[in-house]
Design a protein around this motif. Structure first.
Motif, PDB file in Angstrom:
ATOM      1  N   ASP A 124     112.371   3.251  -7.879  1.00 59.84           N
ATOM      2  CA  ASP A 124     111.976   3.355  -6.478  1.00 59.84           C
ATOM      3  C   ASP A 124     110.869   4.386  -6.317  1.00 59.84           C
ATOM      4  O   ASP A 124     109.945   4.202  -5.530  1.00 59.84           O
ATOM      5  CB  ASP A 124     113.184   3.737  -5.621  1.00 59.84           C
ATOM      6  CG  ASP A 124     114.209   2.621  -5.578  1.00 59.84           C
ATOM      7  OD1 ASP A 124     113.909   1.585  -4.976  1.00 59.84           O
ATOM      8  OD2 ASP A 124     115.296   2.772  -6.160  1.00 59.84           O
ATOM      9  N   PHE A 125     110.972   5.484  -7.068  1.00 60.15           N
ATOM     10  CA  PHE A 125     109.952   6.541  -7.063  1.00 60.15           C
ATOM     11  C   PHE A 125     110.236   7.460  -8.241  1.00 60.15           C
ATOM     12  O   PHE A 125     111.197   7.249  -8.998  1.00 60.15           O
ATOM     13  CB  PHE A 125     109.950   7.327  -5.740  1.00 60.15           C
ATOM     14  CG  PHE A 125     111.307   7.761  -5.276  1.00 60.15           C
ATOM     15  CD1 PHE A 125     111.950   8.865  -5.833  1.00 60.15           C
ATOM     16  CD2 PHE A 125     111.974   7.060  -4.274  1.00 60.15           C
ATOM     17  CE1 PHE A 125     113.205   9.255  -5.412  1.00 60.15           C
ATOM     18  CE2 PHE A 125     113.233   7.453  -3.843  1.00 60.15           C
ATOM     19  CZ  PHE A 125     113.853   8.553  -4.416  1.00 60.15           C
ATOM     20  N   ALA A 126     109.418   8.480  -8.402  1.00 59.21           N
ATOM     21  CA  ALA A 126     109.597   9.454  -9.484  1.00 59.21           C
ATOM     22  C   ALA A 126     109.850  10.829  -8.901  1.00 59.21           C
ATOM     23  O   ALA A 126     109.410  11.157  -7.785  1.00 59.21           O
ATOM     24  CB  ALA A 126     108.361   9.481 -10.380  1.00 59.21           C
ATOM     25  N   ALA A 127     110.579  11.660  -9.645  1.00 55.54           N
ATOM     26  CA  ALA A 127     110.869  13.041  -9.267  1.00 55.54           C
ATOM     27  C   ALA A 127     110.629  13.920 -10.490  1.00 55.54           C
ATOM     28  O   ALA A 127     110.535  13.423 -11.623  1.00 55.54           O
ATOM     29  CB  ALA A 127     112.303  13.168  -8.766  1.00 55.54           C
ATOM     30  N   PRO A 128     110.528  15.233 -10.323  1.00 52.40           N
ATOM     31  CA  PRO A 128     110.296  16.120 -11.473  1.00 52.40           C
ATOM     32  C   PRO A 128     111.356  15.948 -12.558  1.00 52.40           C
ATOM     33  O   PRO A 128     112.546  15.882 -12.266  1.00 52.40           O
ATOM     34  CB  PRO A 128     110.357  17.519 -10.850  1.00 52.40           C
ATOM     35  CG  PRO A 128     109.916  17.308  -9.429  1.00 52.40           C
ATOM     36  CD  PRO A 128     110.495  15.972  -9.046  1.00 52.40           C
ATOM     37  N   ALA A 129     110.901  15.877 -13.816  1.00 49.42           N
ATOM     38  CA  ALA A 129     111.820  15.607 -14.926  1.00 49.42           C
ATOM     39  C   ALA A 129     111.532  16.450 -16.161  1.00 49.42           C
ATOM     40  O   ALA A 129     112.227  16.304 -17.156  1.00 49.42           O
ATOM     41  CB  ALA A 129     111.743  14.118 -15.297  1.00 49.42           C
ATOM     42  N   VAL A 130     110.538  17.322 -16.113  1.00 46.47           N
ATOM     43  CA  VAL A 130     110.147  18.097 -17.293  1.00 46.47           C
ATOM     44  C   VAL A 130     110.291  19.586 -16.993  1.00 46.47           C
ATOM     45  O   VAL A 130     109.717  20.094 -16.033  1.00 46.47           O
ATOM     46  CB  VAL A 130     108.698  17.777 -17.708  1.00 46.47           C
ATOM     47  CG1 VAL A 130     108.293  18.612 -18.922  1.00 46.47           C
ATOM     48  CG2 VAL A 130     108.548  16.294 -18.013  1.00 46.47           C
ATOM     49  N   GLY A 131     111.075  20.283 -17.806  1.00 47.81           N
ATOM     50  CA  GLY A 131     111.234  21.729 -17.638  1.00 47.81           C
ATOM     51  C   GLY A 131     111.882  22.122 -16.334  1.00 47.81           C
ATOM     52  O   GLY A 131     111.542  23.164 -15.755  1.00 47.81           O
ATOM     53  N   VAL A 132     112.842  21.330 -15.855  1.00 55.92           N
ATOM     54  CA  VAL A 132     113.512  21.622 -14.582  1.00 55.92           C
ATOM     55  C   VAL A 132     114.530  22.739 -14.794  1.00 55.92           C
ATOM     56  O   VAL A 132     115.346  22.691 -15.721  1.00 55.92           O
ATOM     57  CB  VAL A 132     114.211  20.360 -14.042  1.00 55.92           C
ATOM     58  CG1 VAL A 132     114.947  20.667 -12.746  1.00 55.92           C
ATOM     59  CG2 VAL A 132     113.189  19.245 -13.822  1.00 55.92           C
ATOM     60  N   GLN A 133     114.506  23.755 -13.941  1.00 52.61           N
ATOM     61  CA  GLN A 133     115.417  24.888 -14.076  1.00 52.61           C
ATOM     62  C   GLN A 133     116.850  24.463 -13.774  1.00 52.61           C
ATOM     63  O   GLN A 133     117.119  23.760 -12.803  1.00 52.61           O
ATOM     64  CB  GLN A 133     115.013  26.032 -13.148  1.00 52.61           C
ATOM     65  CG  GLN A 133     115.777  27.325 -13.416  1.00 52.61           C
ATOM     66  CD  GLN A 133     115.328  28.474 -12.525  1.00 52.61           C
ATOM     67  OE1 GLN A 133     114.691  28.252 -11.499  1.00 52.61           O
ATOM     68  NE2 GLN A 133     115.664  29.692 -12.908  1.00 52.61           N
ATOM     69  N   ALA A 134     117.783  24.911 -14.621  1.00 51.64           N
ATOM     70  CA  ALA A 134     119.185  24.547 -14.478  1.00 51.64           C
ATOM     71  C   ALA A 134     120.047  25.701 -14.972  1.00 51.64           C
ATOM     72  O   ALA A 134     119.548  26.697 -15.507  1.00 51.64           O
ATOM     73  CB  ALA A 134     119.490  23.275 -15.277  1.00 51.64           C
TER      74      ALA A 134
ATOM     75  N   PRO B 171     121.476   0.796  -5.670  1.00 50.69           N
ATOM     76  CA  PRO B 171     121.309   2.229  -5.931  1.00 50.69           C
ATOM     77  C   PRO B 171     119.847   2.649  -5.988  1.00 50.69           C
ATOM     78  O   PRO B 171     118.960   1.846  -6.268  1.00 50.69           O
ATOM     79  CB  PRO B 171     121.990   2.415  -7.290  1.00 50.69           C
ATOM     80  CG  PRO B 171     122.999   1.325  -7.360  1.00 50.69           C
ATOM     81  CD  PRO B 171     122.339   0.149  -6.681  1.00 50.69           C
ATOM     82  N   ILE B 172     119.604   3.923  -5.716  1.00 50.54           N
ATOM     83  CA  ILE B 172     118.262   4.493  -5.822  1.00 50.54           C
ATOM     84  C   ILE B 172     117.981   4.796  -7.283  1.00 50.54           C
ATOM     85  O   ILE B 172     118.771   5.438  -7.965  1.00 50.54           O
ATOM     86  CB  ILE B 172     118.157   5.782  -4.979  1.00 50.54           C
ATOM     87  CG1 ILE B 172     118.330   5.459  -3.496  1.00 50.54           C
ATOM     88  CG2 ILE B 172     116.825   6.479  -5.219  1.00 50.54           C
ATOM     89  CD1 ILE B 172     118.469   6.676  -2.611  1.00 50.54           C
ATOM     90  N   THR B 173     116.844   4.318  -7.784  1.00 49.97           N
ATOM     91  CA  THR B 173     116.475   4.487  -9.186  1.00 49.97           C
ATOM     92  C   THR B 173     115.288   5.430  -9.283  1.00 49.97           C
ATOM     93  O   THR B 173     114.269   5.224  -8.613  1.00 49.97           O
ATOM     94  CB  THR B 173     116.127   3.133  -9.817  1.00 49.97           C
ATOM     95  OG1 THR B 173     117.263   2.270  -9.728  1.00 49.97           O
ATOM     96  CG2 THR B 173     115.731   3.288 -11.266  1.00 49.97           C
ATOM     97  N   VAL B 174     115.407   6.455 -10.144  1.00 49.44           N
ATOM     98  CA  VAL B 174     114.417   7.526 -10.190  1.00 49.44           C
ATOM     99  C   VAL B 174     113.804   7.655 -11.575  1.00 49.44           C
ATOM    100  O   VAL B 174     114.527   7.782 -12.572  1.00 49.44           O
ATOM    101  CB  VAL B 174     115.054   8.878  -9.799  1.00 49.44           C
ATOM    102  CG1 VAL B 174     113.967   9.938  -9.607  1.00 49.44           C
ATOM    103  CG2 VAL B 174     115.898   8.743  -8.552  1.00 49.44           C
ATOM    104  N   GLY B 175     112.477   7.615 -11.634  1.00 50.98           N
ATOM    105  CA  GLY B 175     111.748   7.940 -12.848  1.00 50.98           C
ATOM    106  C   GLY B 175     111.377   9.408 -12.851  1.00 50.98           C
ATOM    107  O   GLY B 175     111.787  10.171 -11.971  1.00 50.98           O
ATOM    108  N   GLY B 176     110.587   9.834 -13.834  1.00 51.02           N
ATOM    109  CA  GLY B 176     110.277  11.251 -13.946  1.00 51.02           C
ATOM    110  C   GLY B 176     108.805  11.537 -14.151  1.00 51.02           C
ATOM    111  O   GLY B 176     108.061  10.724 -14.696  1.00 51.02           O
TER     112      GLY B 176
END
Length: 574
Positions: free
Chosen positions: A483-493, A453-458
């Protein structure tokens, strides 16, 4: 009682059985649930079998409990560019995105098409009670399945919950689904990463009270069982096969239970699913980097290190100090060593009483009552794993007294001399318990240590810095994770009431990445129909397109191979 009632009853033990164990003589269960060619779940009346313990059932057979890992972000990740680029216009069309979580606010506009109909293909509510067998998902013995037709009927009704009573009380699943798949709302400047994708949802049933008691988890904590998560993944795969569509699975849940080598039962099952053609699994690293719940120790020939790294001279014990801040019902910890390493452990109480080290042999069991602290310590030595057989020392502290408890870890058979100790994940105990000399590395939660699986940090989009709590790698078996990082703080939802909110945590990063994977799957498997995409191939494509700072070496345990940029990844494929 029918199977739905038996499975949900706290008077029933849930036991994970590998298929190869079925060749042995095993007590007949009250009910059973098939997961895959490799695993089945047996359900036993607690009054008819031995009490729950590692000694009686093995470590792997007892389900672990998993907790939740709580649009500038989309532009930062290259997702909006793929949506708006005229020649591409990738929005996840034809792709299923599946969520295993707290459910979904299905009535929200962000999960509907422009004509008001739902984009949700099906919901399996594991918590619901079926009135008849037709309400059960095919091949599953509990819960209720709601079809797209039933959801649309509910949406046309004045009282939708009379037809589809599934709700998302926590809101976590709704937020993840909106980040990954939310329909566009131009007035609010909101759009999900894959706004035209189809959606599948499993609402997990809460963990049973007996498991919470075994792991000392507070009764009001939101946690879920490993076997129910496995069943949920099996359901998503079954539906994708039925619909003939590619599938992305987004997992925003995790636990500290396990060796962190990628060899847990759930991790191995996700490897099986994630490696299939037109399947992709995305996991979050968790938020444990600064929680002080991981200790790394080494016993070697070098001189004693007095600066607190946990390294000692060969043959001498390594002291692992644990701060219990308040008197509490109990806690547990897990010490892991990779095969063929072997260690033995003694326990010293805050008052100085010693439980001597036992034999590190498989099956060793010790129980000791510390009279001055009124604390009982139970210690099990086990060999765990279908391929390697790593050493586990599982220690439970019942009625844990306040103060500093010390493990003295003695080398028995060592090559590297390395071992790791993990305390439960944040929120899994009534009071926090921490190491005095913690190590922020190898703080990935499980199943993010799974290899395929792809593992994502923030990270934070405002300044580009790493999200402080983002779980770090690598795995114990030296696989590069995240594997890499993606936005994880204050993400609009989107919240459960349809209102716009922000979300922080690596589960948000996993949702963004799941949407990016749906874009790639649309491009490669839906439109072109000539790319054999799966978790490994999509992961490699995204890794090649990652943004990487010239001031940093890659890969590294915090960032993996850099920051997600799916637009650049597609450009490099042209």
């Amino acid at each position: 009682m029918n199977c739905d009632e038996i499975i949900k009853s706290n008077d029933t033990y849930d036991v994970i059985i590998p298929r190869e164990y079925l060749e042995r003589e095993i007590q007949e269960p009250e009910c059973m649930q098939s997961i895959s060619d490799a695993y089945e779940i047996y359900y036993y009346n607690r009054q008819k079998v031995a009490p729950l313990s590692i000694q009686n059932y093995t470590y792997s057979a007892i389900p672990k409990c998993f907790g939740l890992l709580d649009t500038p972000a989309l532009e930062e990740s290259g997702i909006l560019q793929l949506q708006t680029q005229p020649a591409l216009s990738l929005r996840g069309q034809g792709v299923l995105v599946g969520f295993v979580d707290t459910g979904i606010g299905y009535e929200n506009a962000c999960f509907r098409r422009t004509d008001g109909s739902t984009r949700i293909r099906a919901i399996w509510d594991q918590t619901a009670t079926p009135e008849n067998e037709e309400m059960l998902p095919e091949g599953f013995a509990y819960g209720v399945e709601y079809s797209m037709e039933e959801i649309n009927e509910a949406l046309r009704s004045e009282n939708p919950y009379e037809i589809v009573p599934q709700t998302d009380v926590q809101g976590h699943g709704t937020m993840l689904a909106s980040i990954a798949c939310g329909s566009e709302d131009a007035t609010a400047n909101f759009v999900g990463a894959a706004p035209l994708s189809d959606i599948l949802v499993v609402k997990l049933k809460p963990a049973k009270l007996y498991l919470k008691e075994f792991y000392y988890i507070p009764e009001n904590a939101t946690v879920y069982q490993e076997n129910d998560i496995m069943a949920a993944v099996a359901y998503l795969e079954k539906k994708a096969e039925e619909y003939g569509q590619p599938l992305i699975i987004c997992l925003g849940i995790g636990t500290n239970n396990g060796s962190h080598s990628g060899a847990s039962v759930l991790s191995e099952y996700l490897n099986d699913i994630g490696g299939l053609w037109r399947r992709c699994v995305v996991t979050a690293t968790g938020n444990e980097a600064s929680a002080r719940h991981h200790f790394f120790g080494r016993s070697n020939h070098g001189a004693r290190n007095t600066q607190g790294t946990g390294r000692q001279e060969n043959g001498m014990p390594v002291a692992v100090e644990i701060n219990v801040e308040e008197n509490m019902r109990g806690f547990y910890l897990e010490l892991w060593a990779s095969a063929p390493e072997l260690f033995s452990v003694s326990v010293r109480s805050p008052a100085g009483t010693l439980l001597p080290a036992g034999s590190p042999g498989t099956g060793s069991h010790q129980v000791h009552d510390f009279i001055l602290e009124n604390t009982r310590v139970e210690m099990d030595y086990r060999t765990v794993g279908r391929t390697r057989g790593d050493q586990l020392v599982f220690i439970r502290f019942e009625r844990a007294a306040r103060g500093i408890w010390t493990l003295n870890v003695f080398p028995d058979t060592t090559i590297t001399g390395n071992f790791h100790v993990w305390l439960p994940m944040t929120g899994m105990l009534e009071h926090d318990v921490v190491f005095l000399r913690p190590d922020p590395e190898v703080t990935l939660t499980i199943p993010s240590t799974a290899a395929i699986p792809i593992t994502v940090g923030g990270y934070q989009t405002t300044d580009g810095s790493l999200y402080l709590n983002s779980g770090r790698g690598y795995t114990v078996s030296s696989v590069v994770k995240p594997d890499f990082a993606a936005p994880a703080v204050g993400v609009q939802a989107v919240g459960i009431r349809g209102n716009y909110v922000t979300m922080t945590g690596t589960s948000a990063a996993a949702a963004i990445t799941a949407g990016a994977c749906a874009q790639l799957m649309e491009w490669g498997a839906v439109r072109r129909r000539d790319l054999a995409l799966n978790s490994v191939e999509i992961g490699n494509i995204l890794i090649r397109g990652c943004k990487r700072s010239s001031e940093m070496e890659f890969p590294n345990p915090s960032w993996g191979y850099g920051k997600l940029d799916v637009y650049q990844a597609v450009r490099e494929l042209q």
